[in-house]
Design a protein around this motif. Structure first.
Motif, PDB file in Angstrom:
ATOM      1  N   ARG A   1       0.836  -1.212   0.000  1.00 26.33           N
ATOM      2  CA  ARG A   1       0.000   0.000   0.000  1.00 26.33           C
ATOM      3  C   ARG A   1       0.860   1.247   0.000  1.00 26.33           C
ATOM      4  NH1 ARG A   1      -4.812   0.519   4.031  1.00 26.33           N
ATOM      5  NH2 ARG A   1      -5.335   2.049   2.439  1.00 26.33           N
ATOM      6  N   ARG A   2       0.342   2.298  -0.621  1.00 32.61           N
ATOM      7  CA  ARG A   2       1.083   3.554  -0.730  1.00 32.61           C
ATOM      8  C   ARG A   2       0.244   4.716  -0.225  1.00 32.61           C
ATOM      9  NH1 ARG A   2       5.608   2.856  -3.825  1.00 32.61           N
ATOM     10  NH2 ARG A   2       5.752   0.785  -4.809  1.00 32.61           N
ATOM     11  N   GLY A   3       0.939   5.734   0.228  1.00 31.16           N
ATOM     12  CA  GLY A   3       0.262   6.920   0.713  1.00 31.16           C
ATOM     13  C   GLY A   3      -0.050   7.889  -0.406  1.00 31.16           C
ATOM     14  N   ASP A   4      -0.564   9.046  -0.045  1.00 33.52           N
ATOM     15  CA  ASP A   4      -0.914  10.047  -1.055  1.00 33.52           C
ATOM     16  C   ASP A   4       0.303  10.526  -1.841  1.00 33.52           C
ATOM     17  OD1 ASP A   4      -3.517   9.882  -0.241  1.00 33.52           O
ATOM     18  OD2 ASP A   4      -3.398  11.584   1.135  1.00 33.52           O
ATOM     19  N   ASP A   5       1.483  10.413  -1.232  1.00 32.99           N
ATOM     20  CA  ASP A   5       2.708  10.840  -1.920  1.00 32.99           C
ATOM     21  C   ASP A   5       3.290   9.754  -2.814  1.00 32.99           C
ATOM     22  OD1 ASP A   5       3.543   9.082  -0.010  1.00 32.99           O
ATOM     23  OD2 ASP A   5       4.999  10.444   0.950  1.00 32.99           O
ATOM     24  N   GLY A   6       2.612   8.610  -2.875  1.00 28.30           N
ATOM     25  CA  GLY A   6       3.069   7.528  -3.722  1.00 28.30           C
ATOM     26  C   GLY A   6       4.111   6.633  -3.086  1.00 28.30           C
ATOM     27  N   LYS A   7       4.500   6.927  -1.857  1.00 26.03           N
ATOM     28  CA  LYS A   7       5.525   6.127  -1.194  1.00 26.03           C
ATOM     29  C   LYS A   7       4.866   5.017  -0.357  1.00 26.03           C
ATOM     30  CE  LYS A   7       8.845   9.932  -0.957  1.00 26.03           C
ATOM     31  NZ  LYS A   7       9.675  10.791  -0.069  1.00 26.03           N
ATOM     32  N   PRO A   8       5.549   3.878  -0.203  1.00 24.17           N
ATOM     33  CA  PRO A   8       4.981   2.771   0.576  1.00 24.17           C
ATOM     34  C   PRO A   8       4.689   3.172   2.014  1.00 24.17           C
ATOM     35  CG  PRO A   8       6.860   2.023  -0.709  1.00 24.17           C
ATOM     36  CD  PRO A   8       6.841   3.516  -0.818  1.00 24.17           C
ATOM     37  N   VAL A   9       3.578   2.697   2.529  1.00 22.83           N
ATOM     38  CA  VAL A   9       3.213   2.963   3.924  1.00 22.83           C
ATOM     39  C   VAL A   9       3.224   1.669   4.738  1.00 22.83           C
ATOM     40  CG1 VAL A   9       1.838   5.016   3.396  1.00 22.83           C
ATOM     41  CG2 VAL A   9       0.749   2.757   3.387  1.00 22.83           C
ATOM     42  N   GLU A  10       3.705   0.596   4.125  1.00 18.41           N
ATOM     43  CA  GLU A  10       3.849  -0.661   4.843  1.00 18.41           C
ATOM     44  C   GLU A  10       5.022  -1.428   4.262  1.00 18.41           C
ATOM     45  OE1 GLU A  10       0.290  -2.995   4.326  1.00 18.41           O
ATOM     46  OE2 GLU A  10       0.523  -3.119   2.155  1.00 18.41           O
ATOM     47  N   THR A  11       5.618  -2.278   5.089  1.00 18.59           N
ATOM     48  CA  THR A  11       6.692  -3.137   4.609  1.00 18.59           C
ATOM     49  C   THR A  11       6.088  -4.373   3.938  1.00 18.59           C
ATOM     50  OG1 THR A  11       6.795  -4.411   6.665  1.00 18.59           O
ATOM     51  CG2 THR A  11       8.132  -2.391   6.544  1.00 18.59           C
ATOM     52  N   VAL A  12       6.940  -5.160   3.316  1.00 23.24           N
ATOM     53  CA  VAL A  12       6.470  -6.392   2.699  1.00 23.24           C
ATOM     54  C   VAL A  12       5.865  -7.310   3.758  1.00 23.24           C
ATOM     55  CG1 VAL A  12       7.215  -8.518   1.555  1.00 23.24           C
ATOM     56  CG2 VAL A  12       8.044  -6.299   0.743  1.00 23.24           C
ATOM     57  N   GLU A  13       6.538  -7.402   4.906  1.00 20.68           N
ATOM     58  CA  GLU A  13       6.035  -8.257   5.988  1.00 20.68           C
ATOM     59  C   GLU A  13       4.691  -7.764   6.495  1.00 20.68           C
ATOM     60  OE1 GLU A  13      10.172  -8.855   5.268  1.00 20.68           O
ATOM     61  OE2 GLU A  13       9.089  -7.011   5.756  1.00 20.68           O
ATOM     62  N   GLU A  14       4.554  -6.449   6.608  1.00 18.49           N
ATOM     63  CA  GLU A  14       3.278  -5.881   7.056  1.00 18.49           C
ATOM     64  C   GLU A  14       2.184  -6.110   6.019  1.00 18.49           C
ATOM     65  OE1 GLU A  14       4.919  -2.191   9.844  1.00 18.49           O
ATOM     66  OE2 GLU A  14       4.624  -1.913   7.685  1.00 18.49           O
ATOM     67  N   MET A  15       2.559  -6.112   4.755  1.00 18.97           N
ATOM     68  CA  MET A  15       1.580  -6.398   3.706  1.00 18.97           C
ATOM     69  C   MET A  15       1.034  -7.814   3.854  1.00 18.97           C
ATOM     70  SD  MET A  15       1.073  -8.196   0.687  1.00 18.97           S
ATOM     71  CE  MET A  15       2.726  -8.601   0.168  1.00 18.97           C
ATOM     72  N   PHE A  16       1.942  -8.775   4.057  1.00 15.06           N
ATOM     73  CA  PHE A  16       1.497 -10.164   4.231  1.00 15.06           C
ATOM     74  C   PHE A  16       0.603 -10.300   5.468  1.00 15.06           C
ATOM     75  CE2 PHE A  16       5.167 -11.592   1.499  1.00 15.06           C
ATOM     76  CZ  PHE A  16       4.381 -12.245   0.563  1.00 15.06           C
ATOM     77  N   TRP A  17       0.956  -9.602   6.550  1.00 14.93           N
ATOM     78  CA  TRP A  17       0.129  -9.695   7.766  1.00 14.93           C
ATOM     79  C   TRP A  17      -1.236  -9.036   7.543  1.00 14.93           C
ATOM     80  CZ3 TRP A  17      -0.535 -12.581  11.701  1.00 14.93           C
ATOM     81  CH2 TRP A  17      -1.379 -12.175  12.739  1.00 14.93           C
ATOM     82  N   ARG A  18      -1.243  -7.915   6.804  1.00 17.11           N
ATOM     83  CA  ARG A  18      -2.535  -7.265   6.507  1.00 17.11           C
ATOM     84  C   ARG A  18      -3.472  -8.236   5.807  1.00 17.11           C
ATOM     85  NH1 ARG A  18      -3.809  -5.255   1.660  1.00 17.11           N
ATOM     86  NH2 ARG A  18      -1.643  -4.833   1.020  1.00 17.11           N
ATOM     87  N   VAL A  19      -2.957  -8.952   4.830  1.00 18.63           N
ATOM     88  CA  VAL A  19      -3.787  -9.910   4.092  1.00 18.63           C
ATOM     89  C   VAL A  19      -4.210 -11.053   4.995  1.00 18.63           C
ATOM     90  CG1 VAL A  19      -3.834 -11.522   2.162  1.00 18.63           C
ATOM     91  CG2 VAL A  19      -2.721  -9.297   1.890  1.00 18.63           C
ATOM     92  N   ALA A  20      -3.245 -11.645   5.712  1.00 18.34           N
ATOM     93  CA  ALA A  20      -3.544 -12.809   6.551  1.00 18.34           C
ATOM     94  C   ALA A  20      -4.566 -12.469   7.628  1.00 18.34           C
ATOM     95  CB  ALA A  20      -2.257 -13.330   7.187  1.00 18.34           C
ATOM     96  N   TYR A  21      -4.373 -11.343   8.291  1.00 16.46           N
ATOM     97  CA  TYR A  21      -5.262 -11.011   9.402  1.00 16.46           C
ATOM     98  C   TYR A  21      -6.666 -10.659   8.918  1.00 16.46           C
ATOM     99  CZ  TYR A  21      -7.336  -8.697  13.387  1.00 16.46           C
ATOM    100  OH  TYR A  21      -8.193  -8.354  14.397  1.00 16.46           O
ATOM    101  N   ASN A  22      -6.770  -9.878   7.870  1.00 14.70           N
ATOM    102  CA  ASN A  22      -8.094  -9.437   7.426  1.00 14.70           C
ATOM    103  C   ASN A  22      -8.910 -10.558   6.784  1.00 14.70           C
ATOM    104  OD1 ASN A  22      -8.586  -6.349   7.775  1.00 14.70           O
ATOM    105  ND2 ASN A  22      -6.423  -6.544   7.243  1.00 14.70           N
ATOM    106  N   ILE A  23      -8.251 -11.574   6.260  1.00 16.20           N
ATOM    107  CA  ILE A  23      -8.995 -12.733   5.776  1.00 16.20           C
ATOM    108  C   ILE A  23      -9.409 -13.614   6.952  1.00 16.20           C
ATOM    109  CG2 ILE A  23      -8.918 -14.780   4.309  1.00 16.20           C
ATOM    110  CD1 ILE A  23      -8.975 -12.030   2.854  1.00 16.20           C
ATOM    111  N   ALA A  24      -8.500 -13.784   7.911  1.00 20.70           N
ATOM    112  CA  ALA A  24      -8.807 -14.623   9.084  1.00 20.70           C
ATOM    113  C   ALA A  24      -9.862 -13.988   9.974  1.00 20.70           C
ATOM    114  CB  ALA A  24      -7.534 -14.871   9.884  1.00 20.70           C
ATOM    115  N   ARG A  25      -9.998 -12.685   9.916  1.00 18.77           N
ATOM    116  CA  ARG A  25     -10.911 -11.977  10.821  1.00 18.77           C
ATOM    117  C   ARG A  25     -12.354 -12.450  10.703  1.00 18.77           C
ATOM    118  NH1 ARG A  25     -10.972  -5.499  10.603  1.00 18.77           N
ATOM    119  NH2 ARG A  25     -11.844  -6.021   8.559  1.00 18.77           N
ATOM    120  N   VAL A  26     -12.758 -12.938   9.525  1.00 16.75           N
ATOM    121  CA  VAL A  26     -14.147 -13.381   9.359  1.00 16.75           C
ATOM    122  C   VAL A  26     -14.428 -14.651  10.150  1.00 16.75           C
ATOM    123  CG1 VAL A  26     -14.241 -12.368   7.050  1.00 16.75           C
ATOM    124  CG2 VAL A  26     -13.703 -14.786   7.295  1.00 16.75           C
ATOM    125  N   GLU A  27     -13.376 -15.353  10.569  1.00 16.14           N
ATOM    126  CA  GLU A  27     -13.557 -16.585  11.334  1.00 16.14           C
ATOM    127  C   GLU A  27     -14.140 -16.331  12.720  1.00 16.14           C
ATOM    128  OE1 GLU A  27     -12.611 -19.926  10.808  1.00 16.14           O
ATOM    129  OE2 GLU A  27     -11.790 -19.771   8.794  1.00 16.14           O
TER     130      GLU A  27
END
Length: 843
Positions: free
Chosen positions: A15-41
């Motif tokens: 993900r990137r901010g309004d300035d076009g620069k990343p606002v998360e690391t690669v590891e944080e990106m993977f956790w964002r996906v994992a957590y938000n999919i698991a959250r429905v459980e």
């Protein structure tokens, strides 16, 4: 991850901010996906964090990746996680929710989220039909296809990926002949793939050489008013059916095959094969697929896709780690079922969510099949390879179904299960069977399909569809696969150009598995390097005698596999995929129309649900050329061995055509014959051939530039340059043409591109700069020639002159120009297009 894979991941998914620069690391990106999919459980009483950690582990180990929209959308305000949709279009201008322009509105909203759409245009009345309300004539499906195409070209598509579209028209629709050739001009419909919906009845008519009716419900009948169903539904409702035209089935088949041979489109979808395994026939008949053709969907349905990475499931001593694969399939199936709940879809089109929850379709597939076959020493395309692929996909399907049954036991079956093939009170689903009996044992655990049948009867099943082998362009690059999806590897070695802070770096890519195999055979560094340099020539090791014969036997690439082997591999896997699979049947440059015809008929007979073909270099052919010219190019009478089917090598509609006048009549007319000079030179985009023809007084008169396959972006730019320079030279003017050409050289010289070629004074910075070098060389030689002879040429002749380069640099010349990195590395594969240099994908 490799540096290239990590760069692609950051560019596409972080993900990137309004300035076009990343606002998360690669590891944080993977956790964002994992957590938000698991959250429905949480709604099912599960431990969200514990499951999120499992999802994080399978993602970061690269054993499984979901499709790109899940990476970009999970945990974001957009929240749209599906890649593909199918929307209905009925014969209505606006009153019905499925009418032409209401559907266009829905599709545009989906496009903005990065989703792709599939449509069947078969319910639209033929062009020229009576429109009772206005007493006018109907636009017809091809006319509205062009409307849709233009609209999608204007839609600002959201997210980090471009949405694509599929247009389908049934083979019995009165406008099908126009549909088949609607993309002959490759620039006329650019936002759609097109496919003809083929029925068994049509293929039978082709086999038997009988006539075929093009028909549609009689729109003048009072019973037709307000009707929005299929042709079969019209017949059942007693609506009269009008036969608009009767054709020879083989002639229509010939037209389809010839056009596919020309440029890969239209593809073919086998409607009856798809509907034989339709899990919910009580809801609808399948009419269309997503843009790449692997996902059959009903009205408003979508599918959340994901792929198990087979290259991360190697066992010791060239075996398969079946237990690890089983565990990955189980967790991946659960992940995708959670995606169905986590997806926010497109709120402005509520039918999308309703349709998704009704059937809870998921599409679990694979990537890296070719990697696994390299590891196990099995040749892709061989009889053994067909069985191996079938056994792997059967294992995936089996464990996905067991997991779906367990999920149904935990949280309930899909809501529309009553009346489906999985209805516990009346199970009509049949366990899949291989195309031929297995004869090999690769240590795969036993499979008991009876337990699946009993589980469905006892508990139902969570997902109406479970498996799809989808394109894996970006995710396969990030995962580090050598073979994308279920495709063979494209090349064992090639040059990749990387832009490093403005510096062009040439990186030699070699298949890690190939290098490992060479090492295991005892070859030292120097021997391996020498072999790889030979393989670099065309990406294949088949003609490199120094490569051990045992390795040549199974280290094959796409070009080494016959079209029939491609089809049989597809069919072997299709037997165990309840939806379909995205695969391109690649033909070599010498393939004939008859070869394509044979592949189509074989795919139908083997039970494939569709087929996409691509003939290498096919866009060099011009469909609307004269038969005489075509025969000259062929050096014969143009006949092919397909006499039985009445198929000719050249399109039946080919006729005498003339070049359109491109400029005003103030230009000088072209004489019948002109003398000329052809120069060959290397450029950053590959070798270019530049022909300069002269008129009276040995003045430059016109220029032709041939640099790549016709239809490619490189060829388009080259042709544009040639036309513009020729226009300048042929204008009536008091300025000598040679002086005009000198000014052209000044304007083009020094223009920089993505990378350069050569060093010192011979450095070529771009295609325009390379052209300037050639024109300058021509002008210098022209002066010397005229000074020596003083006699202008009086007859048409062409001289070939090769301009030497300081350095002989191998270039990545395997495909079309990439719109993202500029490399000539975009190839047709998996039913779509992808760049081998940077990972860009048009899937």
């Amino acid at each position: 991850m490799t540096d290239n894979a990590r760069q692609v991941l950051v560019r596409r998914y972080v993900r990137r901010g309004d300035d076009g620069k990343p606002v998360e690391t690669v590891e944080e990106m993977f956790w964002r996906v994992a957590y938000n999919i698991a959250r429905v459980e949480k709604s099912y009483g599960q431990d969200v964090n514990a499951l999120a950690e499992k999802y994080y582990d399978i993602l970061t180990s690269r054993k499984f990746f979901p499709n790109s929209p899940t990476f970009t959308g999970a945990g974001t305000p957009l929240g749209q996680l599906a890649a593909c949709f199918v929307l209905p279009i009925t014969d209505d201008m606006g009153k019905a929710s499925t009418g032409i322009f209401q559907t266009l509105r829905d599709a545009a909203l989906i496009q903005q989220t990065g989703g792709g759409n599939g449509f069947s245009f078969a319910r639209l009345r033929p062009a020229g039909s009576l429109v009772n309300t206005s007493a006018g004539q109907a636009t017809g499906p091809i006319g509205f296809l062009r409307v849709y195409d233009h609209a999608f070209g204007e839609v600002a598509q959201g997210g980090s990926r471009r949405g694509a579209n599929m247009a389908v028209l049934r083979v019995d629709h009165p406008d099908v002949e126009e549909f088949v050739t609607c993309k002959t001009n490759e620039h006329s419909i650019t936002n759609f793939n097109i496919s003809v919906g083929i029925t068994d009845a049509f293929m039978q008519a082709v086999e038997e050489d009988t006539d075929w009716d093009l028909r549609f419900p009689d729109v003048t009948s009072p019973k037709y008013k307000g009707f929005s169903g299929t042709l079969e539904e019209a017949e059942a409702a007693g609506i009269p059916i009008r036969v608009y035209k009767t054709v020879r089935a083989r002639d229509l088949f010939n037209k389809i095959v010839t056009q596919a041979h020309h440029n890969g489109e239209p593809g073919v979808l086998f409607l009856d094969a798809a509907n034989r395994t339709n899990p919910v026939p009580h809801l609808y008949k399948l009419e269309a697929t997503n843009p790449c053709g692997e996902q059959w969907l009903g009205p408003y349905e979508n599918c959340c896709l994901g792929s198990v990475n087979l290259s991360e499931h190697f066992g010791p001593d060239h075996t398969v780690d079946w237990e690890s694969l089983r565990q990955s399939v189980v967790l991946s199936t659960r992940f995708l079922d959670d995606v169905v709940d986590a997806n926010l879809y497109v709120p402005a089109v509520p039918q999308l969510r309703e349709a998704a929850l009704r059937a809870r379709r998921i599409g679990l597939g694979v990537m890296g099949l070719a990697d696994l076959m390299y590891h196990t020493g099995i040749r892709y395309g061989s009889i053994e390879g067909q069985e191996f692929a079938a056994q792997v996909i059967e294992f995936v399907r089996y464990n996905a179904m067991l997991t779906s049954i367990d999920l149904a036991k935990e949280r309930g079956s899909f809501p529309a299960i009553a009346g489906s093939i999985y209805d516990p009170d009346n199970v009509t689903w049949q366990p899949p069977q291989p195309l031929f009996a297995y004869t090999h044992d690769w240590g795969r655990p036993a499979i008991d399909w009876t337990s699946v049948s009993e589980g469905i009867k006892a508990h139902g099943i969570r997902n109406a569809a479970q498996t799809t082998i989808a394109p894996t362009g970006t995710i396969a690059t990030v995962a580090g696969c050598e073979g994308y999806g279920c495709e063979p590897v494209f090349a064992l070695a090639y040059i990749r150009h990387v832009n490093d802070n403005g510096k062009d770096l040439q990186l030699t890519y070699t298949s890690p598995l190939f290098e490992k195999a060479l090492t295991e055979f005892g070859l030292d560094d120097d021997e391996r390097k020498a072999l790889i340099e030979q393989v670099m020539a065309d990406g294949s090791c088949q003609h490199v005698d120094a490569v051990p014969e045992e390795l040549r036997d199974y280290f094959v690439v796409s070009q080494d596999i016959t079209a029939e082997e491609h089809v049989r591999m597809q069919a072997a896997m299709q037997a165990f995929v309840d939806n379909s699979l995205s695969k391109t049947i690649n033909f070599n440059a010498g393939a004939t129309v008859d070869d394509v015809s044979t592949a189509y008929r074989l795919a139908w007979k083997l039970g494939c649900k569709g087929i996409t073909v691509y003939v290498t270099g096919s866009r060099e052919q011009v469909v609307l050329e004269t038969l005489a010219t075509a025969e000259k190019k062929k050096g014969g009478n143009g006949a092919t061995p397909a006499a039985e089917y009445g198929i000719s090598q050249h399109p039946a509609e080919a006729e005498e055509t003339h070049q359109l006048m491109m400029w005003s009549e103030v230009r000088k007319p072209r004489p019948r014959a002109l003398p000329g000079y052809t120069f060959s030179t290397e450029t950053p985009l590959g070798k270019a051939f530049i022909t300069i023809n002269e008129n009276g007084g040995s003045q430059p008169f016109e220029i032709f530039i041939n640099s790549a396959k016709a239809g490619s972006e490189t060829a388009a730019v080259s042709e544009a340059l040639g036309r513009l320079i020729s226009f300048i030279l042929r204008l009536s003017s008091t300025v000598e043409p040679k002086e005009r050409l000198k000014e052209v050289v000044k304007q083009l010289a020094g223009i920089g591109g993505g990378r350069s070629l050569g060093f010192g004074p011979n450095r070529i910075r771009s295609m325009p700069d390379g052209l300037a070098h050639v024109l300058e060389e021509y002008l210098a030689q022209r002066e010397e020639r005229l000074a020596n002879s003083g006699i202008p040429h009086t007859h048409a002749e062409v001289h070939e002159i090769s301009i030497p380069m300081v350095a002989d640099q191998p270039l990545l010349k395997i495909g079309d120009l990439c719109p993202e990195c500029g490399e000539a590395a975009v190839i047709n594969e998996e039913g779509c297009r992808k760049c081998y240099a940077c990972g860009y994908s048009e899937c």
